[in-house]
Design a protein around this motif. Structure first.
Motif, short mmCIF file in Angstrom:
data_model
loop_
_atom_site.label_atom_id
_atom_site.label_comp_id
_atom_site.label_asym_id
_atom_site.label_seq_id
_atom_site.Cartn_x
_atom_site.Cartn_y
_atom_site.Cartn_z
N LYS A 39 17.68 -61.72 -45.15
CA LYS A 39 17.59 -63.13 -44.80
C LYS A 39 18.98 -63.75 -44.95
CE LYS A 39 12.76 -63.58 -46.05
NZ LYS A 39 11.78 -64.26 -46.89
N ILE A 53 17.41 -59.83 -49.65
CA ILE A 53 16.98 -58.67 -48.86
C ILE A 53 15.81 -58.06 -49.59
CG2 ILE A 53 18.69 -57.16 -49.93
CD1 ILE A 53 18.79 -55.62 -47.26
N ILE A 89 22.66 -54.65 -37.41
CA ILE A 89 21.80 -53.73 -38.16
C ILE A 89 22.34 -52.31 -38.07
CG2 ILE A 89 19.50 -52.66 -38.22
CD1 ILE A 89 18.38 -55.41 -37.33
N ILE A 100 14.24 -56.38 -44.93
CA ILE A 100 14.49 -57.60 -44.17
C ILE A 100 15.56 -58.42 -44.87
CG2 ILE A 100 13.50 -59.73 -43.26
CD1 ILE A 100 10.79 -58.25 -43.21
N GLU A 109 20.93 -52.33 -51.20
CA GLU A 109 20.64 -53.68 -50.75
C GLU A 109 21.67 -54.67 -51.29
OE1 GLU A 109 16.63 -54.23 -52.09
OE2 GLU A 109 15.78 -53.32 -50.28
N VAL A 121 18.57 -51.79 -43.79
CA VAL A 121 18.13 -53.02 -43.12
C VAL A 121 17.35 -52.65 -41.87
CG1 VAL A 121 18.90 -55.14 -42.00
CG2 VAL A 121 20.10 -54.31 -44.03
N ASP A 150 15.48 -55.34 -40.28
CA ASP A 150 15.47 -56.57 -39.51
C ASP A 150 16.32 -57.62 -40.23
OD1 ASP A 150 14.86 -58.34 -37.47
OD2 ASP A 150 12.86 -58.83 -38.24
N ILE A 151 16.79 -58.59 -39.49
CA ILE A 151 17.55 -59.70 -40.07
C ILE A 151 16.89 -60.99 -39.60
CG2 ILE A 151 19.78 -60.86 -40.26
CD1 ILE A 151 21.12 -58.25 -39.46
N MET A 152 16.63 -61.87 -40.56
CA MET A 152 16.11 -63.20 -40.23
C MET A 152 17.23 -64.21 -40.46
SD MET A 152 12.33 -63.16 -42.03
CE MET A 152 12.15 -64.90 -41.75
N ASN A 200 12.28 -55.40 -48.73
CA ASN A 200 11.51 -54.56 -47.79
C ASN A 200 12.25 -54.35 -46.47
OD1 ASN A 200 9.39 -54.35 -49.65
ND2 ASN A 200 8.49 -56.25 -48.92
N LYS A 253 21.90 -59.08 -33.20
CA LYS A 253 21.19 -58.60 -34.38
C LYS A 253 21.15 -57.08 -34.48
CE LYS A 253 17.14 -60.45 -35.17
NZ LYS A 253 15.70 -60.73 -35.37
#
Length: 96
Positions: free
Chosen positions: A58, A52, A78, A56, A28, A90, A92-94, A54, A74
């Protein structure tokens, strides 16, 4: 040129990380440090990896147009990130 001692030290460090259960945290952290390699220098200069957790990631992106562009790409980002690791880091990316 690397000597045998350098390779051995590198192997020891990776072995320690794997045994200590810190592989996920190490991966991570590496993702955040290599952000510019995944999105390019221009995008990296205008965005900041915040955290980062779980799976996700950010990312703060003050520029709305760039945020829209990154959101549209996105899954590609990923996939590019996870290609560097044996297990997905990763999910997801917010974009904030």
């Amino acid at each position: 040129m690397k000597s045998n001692n350098d390779l051995l030290l590198s192997d020891l460090i990776h072995d320690f990380i794997n045994r200590s259960g810190m592989q996920k945290q190490y991966s991570e952290r590496t993702v955040m440090e290599k952000w510019s390699e995944y999105v390019g220098e221009m995008c990296a200069k205008q965005s900041t990896c915040v955290s980062i957790k779980n799976g996700i990631l950010k990312v703060k992106v003050p520029n709305a147009a760039l945020r829209f562009e990154l959101t549209g790409n996105k899954q590609t980002i990923i996939d590019r990130i996870n290609a560097d690791y044996t297990i997905p880091v990763v999910m997801d990316i917010m974009f904030l």
